[in-house]
Structure formats: C-alpha cells, structure tokens
Motif scaffolding. Structure first.
Motif, PDB file in Angstrom:
ATOM      1  N   VAL A  37       0.773  -1.181  -0.527  1.00  0.00           N
ATOM      2  CA  VAL A  37      -0.146   0.035  -0.072  1.00  0.00           C
ATOM      3  C   VAL A  37       0.913   1.104   0.040  1.00  0.00           C
ATOM      4  O   VAL A  37       1.675   0.616   0.471  1.00  0.00           O
ATOM      5  CB  VAL A  37      -0.826   0.455   1.012  1.00  0.00           C
ATOM      6  CG1 VAL A  37      -1.879  -0.793   0.920  1.00  0.00           C
ATOM      7  CG2 VAL A  37      -0.106   0.063   2.234  1.00  0.00           C
ATOM      8  N   PHE A  38       0.416   2.226  -0.626  1.00  0.00           N
ATOM      9  CA  PHE A  38       0.810   3.674   0.086  1.00  0.00           C
ATOM     10  C   PHE A  38       0.031   4.001   0.069  1.00  0.00           C
ATOM     11  O   PHE A  38      -0.552   4.287   0.490  1.00  0.00           O
ATOM     12  CB  PHE A  38       1.004   4.808  -1.759  1.00  0.00           C
ATOM     13  CG  PHE A  38       2.533   3.564  -2.881  1.00  0.00           C
ATOM     14  CD1 PHE A  38       3.417   3.986  -2.932  1.00  0.00           C
ATOM     15  CD2 PHE A  38       1.506   3.420  -3.678  1.00  0.00           C
ATOM     16  CE1 PHE A  38       4.178   3.799  -3.532  1.00  0.00           C
ATOM     17  CE2 PHE A  38       2.617   3.113  -4.987  1.00  0.00           C
ATOM     18  CZ  PHE A  38       3.738   3.152  -5.184  1.00  0.00           C
ATOM     19  N   LEU A  39       1.397   5.074   1.468  1.00  0.00           N
ATOM     20  CA  LEU A  39       0.870   5.855   2.885  1.00  0.00           C
ATOM     21  C   LEU A  39       0.384   7.148   2.004  1.00  0.00           C
ATOM     22  O   LEU A  39       1.423   8.041   1.517  1.00  0.00           O
ATOM     23  CB  LEU A  39       1.283   5.905   3.831  1.00  0.00           C
ATOM     24  CG  LEU A  39       1.267   4.831   4.102  1.00  0.00           C
ATOM     25  CD1 LEU A  39       2.517   4.665   5.844  1.00  0.00           C
ATOM     26  CD2 LEU A  39       0.479   4.483   5.044  1.00  0.00           C
ATOM     27  N   GLU A  40      -0.309   8.050   1.931  1.00  0.00           N
ATOM     28  CA  GLU A  40      -0.791   9.031   1.457  1.00  0.00           C
ATOM     29  C   GLU A  40      -0.030  10.374   1.835  1.00  0.00           C
ATOM     30  O   GLU A  40       0.279  10.629   2.586  1.00  0.00           O
ATOM     31  CB  GLU A  40      -2.132   9.233   2.135  1.00  0.00           C
ATOM     32  CG  GLU A  40      -2.600  10.618   0.525  1.00  0.00           C
ATOM     33  CD  GLU A  40      -4.402  11.027   0.608  1.00  0.00           C
ATOM     34  OE1 GLU A  40      -5.108  12.569   0.305  1.00  0.00           O
ATOM     35  OE2 GLU A  40      -4.891  10.226   1.478  1.00  0.00           O
ATOM     36  N   GLY A  41       1.191  10.530   0.949  1.00  0.00           N
ATOM     37  CA  GLY A  41       2.170  11.267   1.249  1.00  0.00           C
ATOM     38  C   GLY A  41       2.746  11.660   2.314  1.00  0.00           C
ATOM     39  O   GLY A  41       3.325  12.243   2.169  1.00  0.00           O
ATOM     40  N   PRO A 111      -3.165  -0.075  -2.909  1.00  0.00           N
ATOM     41  CA  PRO A 111      -3.999   0.708  -2.948  1.00  0.00           C
ATOM     42  C   PRO A 111      -2.836   1.899  -1.885  1.00  0.00           C
ATOM     43  O   PRO A 111      -2.232   1.860  -1.771  1.00  0.00           O
ATOM     44  CB  PRO A 111      -4.623   0.044  -1.712  1.00  0.00           C
ATOM     45  CG  PRO A 111      -4.007  -1.446  -2.399  1.00  0.00           C
ATOM     46  CD  PRO A 111      -2.940  -1.469  -2.954  1.00  0.00           C
ATOM     47  N   VAL A 112      -4.044   2.746  -2.013  1.00  0.00           N
ATOM     48  CA  VAL A 112      -3.391   4.290  -0.991  1.00  0.00           C
ATOM     49  C   VAL A 112      -4.608   4.370   0.274  1.00  0.00           C
ATOM     50  O   VAL A 112      -5.690   4.388   0.017  1.00  0.00           O
ATOM     51  CB  VAL A 112      -3.400   5.311  -2.006  1.00  0.00           C
ATOM     52  CG1 VAL A 112      -3.281   6.434  -1.061  1.00  0.00           C
ATOM     53  CG2 VAL A 112      -2.991   5.487  -3.389  1.00  0.00           C
ATOM     54  N   ILE A 113      -3.576   4.827   1.207  1.00  0.00           N
ATOM     55  CA  ILE A 113      -4.573   4.851   2.632  1.00  0.00           C
ATOM     56  C   ILE A 113      -3.681   6.205   3.621  1.00  0.00           C
ATOM     57  O   ILE A 113      -2.710   6.048   3.394  1.00  0.00           O
ATOM     58  CB  ILE A 113      -4.424   3.239   3.414  1.00  0.00           C
ATOM     59  CG1 ILE A 113      -2.689   3.413   4.155  1.00  0.00           C
ATOM     60  CG2 ILE A 113      -4.946   2.276   3.166  1.00  0.00           C
ATOM     61  CD1 ILE A 113      -2.745   1.716   5.246  1.00  0.00           C
TER      62      ILE A 113
END
Length: 640
Positions: A37-41, A111-113
């Motif tokens: 997953v990508f962490l937003e920012g 996914p981005v969370i």
C-alpha cells in the motif's frame, strides 16, 4: 578434421555469447517491487533491478516510473535504478507502472490509505492489552488490523487480513534465524533452570544468599547487583537473573511484579551504555553507516558512540531509580499495591490471566530427600556466562576487547553457551545420582514448557514489528515532525520520536536501525546550515545520537510488545500485563526526568554532568513526592 571441429566449436561459442549479451544486459529485464500500500503523502524510495549483471545504462534508455499522472525518472546507483521521493495523494488507488522507451515493463494497481492508519495497529494492540489485561487477543487484533491495512482497508481485505496475519507475518517471525535463535536459547536456558530447580541447586542458592540477604530490602539489592554482574547481554541478564532470583524473592515476600521490574531495569538500560556488550557492534555499525557519506566529519563511529554515552540520561536514570526505590523502601502506582500485598499476605504472584505453566512451576520443586547444593546451580550459570564471553571472543574480530565484542556474533555465542550450561547441569545431576534420566528429561521439559506462553507473545510481538515496517510507521512519524527543526530542539525531538517508535513496534533495535540513518545526516546538515561546525558544537551530534539510542530503550522499556519486557515477565513468573502496568509509572518518571532535566538543557549547551545531576535530583525528588513507604520484611522476625 580436428581443425574443422575446433573452428565450428569456436563459432558456436561466439554465437552463443553474441546471443546472450543482449538478454543479459537488456533493460527490459528490469524488475520493481511496489509496496503493498502507499501511505498518502509519505515519500518512498523505489528501486528497479535486473536479475542479470548489467553495465551502467545510458540516459537515453533510462526507465520511467509513472504513478497516476506523476512521472519519476530514475538515477543509477550501484547498478540499480533509484526512484526517490515517490509520493501519492488524493486517490484511493494508484496506477503504478515502470516504462522503458514508452513500453510498459511492469504495471500494478496499489491501494492508497491515509498515513495516520500506519500507527493504528501497534496503538490498538497496546491500548487493548492495557484495557483488557490480556496481551494475546490484543496482539492478534493489532495484527489483523495491520494486515487489513496492508490490503488497502477493503471489504475483501478485512477477511484476507485475518489469514495473512497468521500465514505470512507470524510464519515469517518464526522462520527468521535470529528469532529462532532467541527461542532456542530461551528454551535451553529454561530447561537448564528446570533441572537445577529439581536437583536442589536453586534451593541451595536461596539458602546461601538468604544468610546475607535476610530482608526484603537486601534481597532486592542482591537481585540488582546480580543484574549488574551480567551486563554484557540483555537476554542473558533477563533470563538468568529472573529465574535464579524467583525463589529468593518469594521467600522474602517481594512481589513478582517487583522482581520483573528489577530484571527489566538492569537489562537493556545497562546493555546500551556499557562499553563491552552485545549491543555495541550493532549500534556502532549503524552510526558508521550513517556518517560514511557525510563531508567534513572526521570522527570515528566508536568515538561518537562513546561521547554519546555522556548524554544517555534515561538508561542511567532507570538504573538509579531502581537503587532509590530499594534503599528508600518507597513505591508508587500499581507497584505500591503489589508490594503491600506481598508483604502482608505472602502472595507474591499476581492473579494470572492464564493457567499455562502453573503445573510446570509446581513440577519444578526440589525432589524430596536430596541435599540442596548451591554449586549445582552456580556452576551451570557460570558455564553459561563464561561460554557467552568465549563465544563472543571466538566469533569477534579486532585488536581491542570493545572491537572484538562489537563485531561478534552474539546469537551464536548465546546458542553455544546455553547448550553447554544445560549439558553441565545434566552431567552434574547424573554424576551425583540426584535424579534419574527420566526425571532429568521431565525437569528439562517442564522448565522449557514454562516459557510456552511467553514465546507465543514474543512471536506475535515480532510479527507486529514486521507489519509496522511494511506500513512505514516510522517514516510517517518522521514526516509529521518535519525537517525544519532548530538544532537545539533536535535531540529532544529525536528522543521522543525514538521512544514512540520503539513503544509502537516493541523493538529498540528496530527503532535504532530506522532512525539513526535518518537522524545523523539530518543533524549534520542542520549544524552546517546554522554554522555549528566547530568541535565545541559537537554536543548536538552526540546528544542526537544518544537521543535515538536512549529514547529507543525508553520506549522499549514501556512497551508491552517488547521482547525484553516479555522475557522479564517470563523469567520472573509474573503476569505480563501486570508487569507492564506496575513498571510503566517508574519508566515514565525516569524518562521525564531524563528528557526535561537532562536532554533539553544540555541541548542548549549545558554541560552533560550538570544535566546528569539535575535529572538524578529530579528522579529522587519525584520518588519522594510520589512514593509511599512499604514495610521491610525479615523472615522469622517476631513481628512476622
């Protein structure tokens, strides 16, 4: 004929080489692994590598990484393509692709969370453990939440996360070589303790020490002193001191919670500041890797480490607080109730949430009709201590003791020493005909089985640490702090960040490994930007390094998912959550004194020894204000 065959073979080999070269050096073979997953920012550094050896690729054929509408061009480092500072924001799913001359080599939807989700799994696990006073379901819940987050918090991922938390992360924790070594070392030591308990060796130690440590206060000082003697390794310290002292403290009506605190507070805090320990190599190597690319810094990694010890206020305050608590007889918080319960009723162990191991504890009582001999316990323990030192020397390299111990393979040394100590206990028991072979096996198995519950907790704590790494929890904590800190605020900020990272992940070494490579270059850059490059200004660097090392120990000391915290509960025979509840107020007092009156003042130029004295004074005053006296205990005295 022979020349024709030779010519044909040469042509075939040449053709094979020509055909192989394009494949071997083909950029189309580049491979890239995207995060789950990508962490937003949050910025990521992604690498594209080739399974074949490659020459330095040309810029005309440079790969391109495309994340949604953002394009990143790679830089070649050591034959790899590095895409730095890759960030994603404002979307639930990122379309990630690696391209070469317009052709897509690899494409994936990631996914981005929200970034703050990364701290939820450890916080939920810790909070639930303290709330319901049961660490196993709390850890399982935290693992499930973390695995769900790595599935993008989708509905399908909610169910998949339950299975992957066990199938992937728990399995990886067990399969890790270092983890397996710790488990085997623990089982072997616990088995040895089972044998020397059953053959009367432990009873002999109790009767020998009790002649001098004939009060609760003197008994605690004896435990503390034993912890100082085994200073070179935190695992050895924890397991040996707790197991050998349990019978003594029970007889002197010292609570198991207090024993666990004494054991825990002379393990990691001592190992991180002693000059010759199994921690040195790890810490110095991290510092060395961090300072290697820094221009203008001429000091060695070991020299920086030695200077940082002067600013490591928390380990010294934690050890000092133990002495103050013992000598003054004052307690506070949940520990006060535990000690008063033990003194007044003789019930030293708190109510256990699980009955696992209780039958084994009863089975470890000394066999009837055999003499209690302290040497039957002291010699195996001495063999283990000597075995560790010899193992460190054999596996280490260097000219000085510090270099040898620092470069040694501590896991191999622990394995060798634990095996030799168990063999020694068995041979001595057989030679004196104290137990039959079947009784020896039963005693060893009972001792090892006594650690079963703690080993489950330890495996789950390791699994939580791996999930925290994959969720980039530490990177999120660093990102929210920013990099625009003044130099004087850096040590205190780093101390708190390292403490929270270690508290959330349950690993002081993990926090050190994550933060030191980031903090040291950041500190050097801030010093250079603010004109603090003279030798007199190096205290900022020393204090920042000690902020990582000491802060990591503080967070680890407070965390219910820390391995040393779990092992302290195990060796003391104390319910794990009760150990955390009773120790936490003491760790908070020592940590607050270290931060507020040690780290912060010295960051503004106050001499380190003034900060040390100030923190010590605040620790003593805090105990005086918060603590209440607990009656000492002397067996067979008229009042008892």
């Amino acid at each position: 004929m022979r020349s024709s065959l030779l010519s044909w073979a040469k042509s075939l080999c040449l053709a094979s080489v020509v055909l192989w070269i394009p494949a071997a050096y083909s950029d189309s073979e580049l491979q890239i692994t995207f995060p789950q997953v990508f962490l937003e920012g949050i910025a990521y550094d992604l690498k594209a590598t080739s399974p074949f050896p490659s020459t330095e690729p040309s810029r005309q054929r440079a790969p391109v990484l495309r994340i949604n509408d953002s394009v990143y061009r790679g830089q070649t480092i050591d034959g790899q393509w590095l895409f730095a500072d890759v960030t994603v924001s404002g979307t639930d799913t990122a379309q990630a692709s690696l391209e070469m001359t317009g052709e897509i080599i690899h494409s994936e939807q990631v996914p981005v969370i929200p970034a703050w989700v990364s701290i939820l799994p450890p916080l939920v696990a810790i909070g639930m453990a303290l709330l319901i006073r049961s660490v196993l379901p709390a850890l399982m819940l935290g693992l499930w939440l973390g695995a769900w987050a790595l599935q993008g918090l989708s509905t399908k991922g909610f169910f998949i996360g339950l299975f992957t938390s066990f199938e992937v992360y728990v399995a990886n924790a067990v399969a890790d070589y270092d983890h397996a070594t710790i488990m085997l070392f623990t089982f072997m030591i616990a088995g040895m303790v089972g044998v020397i308990s059953r053959n009367g060796g432990m009873r002999g130690i109790v009767e020998w020490i009790i002649t001098g440590a004939n009060t609760a206060k003197r008994g605690q000082l004896a435990v503390w002193s034993l912890g100082l003697v085994i200073f070179f390794d935190d695992y050895s310290n924890t397991l040996v001191v707790g197991n050998t002292s349990r019978s003594i403290t029970d007889r002197l009506r010292i609570s198991r919670e207090k024993l666990a605190y004494l054991v825990d507070s002379t393990a990691a805090p001592l190992a991180t500041v002693a000059l010759v320990t199994t921690w040195i190599g790890y810490q110095v190597s991290l510092i060395g890797d961090a300072i290697a690319p820094l221009d203008g810094l001429q000091m060695s990694a070991y020299s920086i480490f030695l200077n940082s010890i002067l600013y490591s206020f928390y380990p010294f305050m934690a050890i000092l607080l133990v002495v103050l608590v013992i000598t003054t007889g004052r307690e506070f918080g949940p520990m006060l109730a535990a000690e008063r319960r033990a003194r007044s009723t003789g019930v030293t162990a708190p109510p256990m949430k699980s009955t696992v191991g209780q039958d084994d504890e009863a089975a470890l009582a000394m066999k009837d009709g055999i003499p209690p001999r302290a040497l039957n316990a002291l010699i195996p323990v001495a063999v283990m201590v000597l075995g560790i030192l010899v193992g460190l020397y054999i596996t280490g390299e260097g000219d000085t003791i510090s270099e040898i111990v620092g470069s040694a393979n501590s896991y191999r040394a622990l394995m060798w020493a634990s095996l030799m100590s168990a063999f020694t206990a068995i041979i001595m028991t057989v030679a004196q005909r104290l137990l039959t072979l079947d009784e020896i096996v039963d005693a060893w198995v009972s001792g090892a089985r006594f650690t079963f519950l703690a080993m489950i907790i330890l495996v789950l704590a390791w699994s939580m640490s791996e999930i925290s790494r994959e969720l980039h929890t530490a990177e999120f904590l660093i990102a929210i702090l920013g990099d625009s800190l003044p130099a004087t605020a850096l040590p205190a900020t780093v101390f708190v960040l390292a403490a929270f990272t270690a508290f959330s992940t349950g690993s002081s070494w993990g926090a050190m490994g994550i933060l030191l490579p980031l903090v040291v270059p950041l500190c050097w850059a801030i010093m250079g930007h603010q004109g603090l490059g003279s030798d007199e200004d190096y205290f900022i660097l020393y204090s920042s390094v000690s902020g990582v090392l000491a802060g990591a120990v503080w967070g680890d000391h407070c965390s219910p998912i820390s391995d040393t915290t779990v092992l302290s509960s195990l060796s003391a025979g104390c319910d794990h959550v009760e150990h955390v509840r009773t120790q936490l107020p003491y760790a908070m007092l020592a940590g607050a004194a270290a931060l507020g009156f040690g780290t912060i003042p010295t960051s503004f130029g106050l001499p380190w020894w003034v900060g040390m004295l100030g923190a010590a004074a605040v620790t003593a005053v805090g105990l005086r204000i918060l603590g209440q006296p607990v009656e000492d205990y002397r067996p067979n005295s008229p009042q008892h």
